[in-house]
Motif scaffolding. Structure first.
Motif, PDB file in Angstrom:
ATOM      1  N   TRP A  30       5.264  -2.385  -7.141  1.00 48.57           N
ATOM      2  CA  TRP A  30       3.870  -2.419  -7.573  1.00 48.57           C
ATOM      3  C   TRP A  30       3.664  -3.308  -8.801  1.00 48.57           C
ATOM      4  N   ILE A  80      -6.944  -3.588  -7.206  1.00 52.74           N
ATOM      5  CA  ILE A  80      -6.350  -2.429  -6.546  1.00 52.74           C
ATOM      6  C   ILE A  80      -7.489  -1.539  -6.030  1.00 52.74           C
ATOM      7  N   PHE A 128      -8.374  -7.513 -11.664  1.00 52.02           N
ATOM      8  CA  PHE A 128      -7.285  -8.040 -12.498  1.00 52.02           C
ATOM      9  C   PHE A 128      -7.733  -9.026 -13.573  1.00 52.02           C
ATOM     10  N   LEU A 157      -3.209  -2.800  -2.314  1.00 49.28           N
ATOM     11  CA  LEU A 157      -3.257  -3.995  -3.165  1.00 49.28           C
ATOM     12  C   LEU A 157      -3.966  -5.132  -2.430  1.00 49.28           C
ATOM     13  N   ARG A 158      -4.897  -5.769  -3.116  1.00 50.19           N
ATOM     14  CA  ARG A 158      -5.587  -6.954  -2.613  1.00 50.19           C
ATOM     15  C   ARG A 158      -5.525  -8.047  -3.685  1.00 50.19           C
ATOM     16  N   ALA A 210      -0.460 -11.031  -7.652  1.00 50.82           N
ATOM     17  CA  ALA A 210      -1.889 -11.071  -7.352  1.00 50.82           C
ATOM     18  C   ALA A 210      -2.701 -11.595  -8.531  1.00 50.82           C
ATOM     19  N   LYS A 211      -2.311 -11.228  -9.749  1.00 48.60           N
ATOM     20  CA  LYS A 211      -3.079 -11.619 -10.939  1.00 48.60           C
ATOM     21  C   LYS A 211      -2.880 -13.087 -11.313  1.00 48.60           C
ATOM     22  N   SER A 216       4.193  -7.015  -7.730  1.00 46.04           N
ATOM     23  CA  SER A 216       3.177  -7.446  -6.763  1.00 46.04           C
ATOM     24  C   SER A 216       1.832  -7.634  -7.449  1.00 46.04           C
ATOM     25  N   ILE A 217       1.532  -6.789  -8.426  1.00 48.37           N
ATOM     26  CA  ILE A 217       0.303  -6.954  -9.212  1.00 48.37           C
ATOM     27  C   ILE A 217       0.365  -8.251 -10.010  1.00 48.37           C
ATOM     28  N   GLU A 253       0.848  -1.186   0.000  1.00 44.95           N
ATOM     29  CA  GLU A 253       0.000   0.000   0.000  1.00 44.95           C
ATOM     30  C   GLU A 253       0.887   1.241   0.000  1.00 44.95           C
ATOM     31  N   TYR A 310      -8.474   2.154  -3.603  1.00 46.33           N
ATOM     32  CA  TYR A 310      -7.913   3.431  -3.168  1.00 46.33           C
ATOM     33  C   TYR A 310      -8.821   4.068  -2.115  1.00 46.33           C
TER      34      TYR A 310
END
Length: 425
Positions: free
Chosen positions: A366, A295, A315, A290-291, A373-374, A369-370, A270, A297
């Motif tokens: 970022w 994403i 994602f 980030l989850r 997550a994806k 990390s994305i 974050e 905000y």
């Protein structure tokens, strides 16, 4: 009761009518699939004929053989009966008198003309068979870092990892895990490294007919940085001095804890990023979180409490792209930008999400990390397969280097075996 029976009968009639209409639509599609595929036979060339000319002879032979094996006997050429008749005729004919040797120059020119004609015939046959093929195939021009290029044939069943291994054979490179296939879009000034599990034909088919996009074969050291240095992502709140002192055993434990369990653990990243407003060259700071699902905000005037978070993007349908010179193009606060968009979006669009980071390290955190997550555990499986391939290629290259040194001379201090029945003193 009669009303219920009538309603039920009416419902069955509607379902039957719907089924018939769907079946009719399936039988007579609006777009001819063969015509639709015709526009995506080649990537990086002016037309299909040019791409076939750039194929190496063995690849062209493989293409013709593969397409021929999927054709009917009539399309392939001669029937079994005709082949038997031809063989019997050849047996009855007397052997022809030996030809007189031709002059070297004339013979060479004749051979070149024959080879040219043979390749032209193969290309003509390949053009015909490609239009009939059920499996979609692309002839792709892949650019190298030194400005050269390789032409390869890819079908819709091949993953990026399989295409990389084909390029390893053609380029004789080291097979490192860092090698990637990368897509560039000059209009949007973006690029993306394809993931090893992706089917290459899918993203390439999203390009427009006259696209300026290109595919590069390049080494990207950050491709699997999350497995080489997992502490950067799962211990990002600690000071850099503490992170640099972590040994290899601790890194492996981090990878096992976050990727080896029954469920993937996404980095709890974050922080403040700059968001570009739609249609404007204006960037405003927002606090992002980030989850696993996307994403989020924190809206202006709200707290960081999970109930106040607003979804920025999910994602499932987007890919992540790095950018080039966005400080100049969009007046971004820094040059460390990335964006999220659907692969089919190839031009400026309000559906593109632009974000900007303060520095290169934040961008690294970022973007990767994305990706975690994806793609989840699939990313770890890609890494394991890449490590295995790299090990194999290192072994092969090592063996070849020994052979190339001097295949006929024994190594230093070599003692030949004694003759049978004798022994060394």
């Amino acid at each position: 009761m009669d009303d219920i029976d009538a309603m039920f009968s009416h419902l069955l009639g509607e379902m039957d009518h719907l089924s018939q209409s769907l079946a009719h639509a399936a039988d007579s599609p609006d777009v001819d699939p063969a015509q639709q595929r015709q526009n995506t036979f080649s990537v990086g060339f002016a037309d299909l004929n040019e791409s076939l000319h750039n194929l190496e002879d063995n690849d062209l032979d493989a293409l013709v053989a593969d397409l021929g094996s999927k054709s009917t006997n009539n399309a392939c050429g001669v029937t079994d009966h005709q082949m038997e008749t031809s063989a019997k005729t050849q047996e009855r004919e007397p052997a022809a008198a030996p030809l007189k040797p031709a002059k070297t120059a004339e013979f060479s020119a004749a051979m070149q003309m024959y080879e040219h004609q043979t390749k032209a015939d193969k290309i003509k046959l390949a053009l015909e068979k490609l239009k009939e093929a059920k499996v979609r195939k692309l002839i792709v021009k892949v650019l190298m870092g030194d400005g050269s290029s390789r032409t390869i044939m890819v079908d819709e069943r091949q993953t990026v990892r399989e295409v990389l291994e084909k390029l390893f054979e053609k380029t004789h490179c080291d097979g490192s895990i860092d090698w990637s296939l990368c897509e560039t879009n000059p209009e949007l000034q973006i690029e993306r490294g394809y993931e090893d599990h992706e089917y290459l034909v899918e993203p390439l088919s999203a390009w427009t007919r006259h696209s300026e996009n290109k595919v590069y074969f390049v080494s990207r050291p950050q491709k699997y940085v999350m497995f080489r240095d997992p502490q950067l992502f799962y211990m990002w709140k600690k000071k850099k001095a503490c992170l640099s002192g972590i040994n290899e055993q601790a890194k492996q434990l981090l990878v096992k804890e976050n990727f080896g369990g029954s469920a993937l653990i996404v980095p709890d990243l974050e922080g403040t990023l700059y968001l570009k407003e739609d249609g404007k060259k204006v960037w405003k700071p927002r606090y992002f979180v980030l989850r696993a699902s996307g994403i989020y905000y924190v809206p202006k005037g709200k707290t960081k409490c999970s109930t106040d978070l607003v979804c920025f993007t999910r994602f499932e349908k987007v890919s992540i792209y790095s950018t080039n010179s966005y400080r100049q193009k969009y007046r971004a606060p820094t040059d460390f930008c990335f964006l999220l968009k659907h692969p089919c979006i190839q031009k400026e669009s309000p559906y593109i999400k632009f974000l900007c980071c303060d520095d290169e390290h934040t961008l690294l955190l970022w973007v990767n990390s994305i990706r975690i997550a994806k793609y989840g555990t699939v990313l770890y499986q890609n890494y394991q397969a890449a490590v295995k391939t790299a090990s194999t290629w290192q072994t092969v290259n090592k063996a070849n280097s020994h052979v190339e040194d001097d295949p006929h001379e024994p190594p230093p201090n070599f003692i030949p075996p004694p003759p049978p029945g004798q022994s060394h003193v």
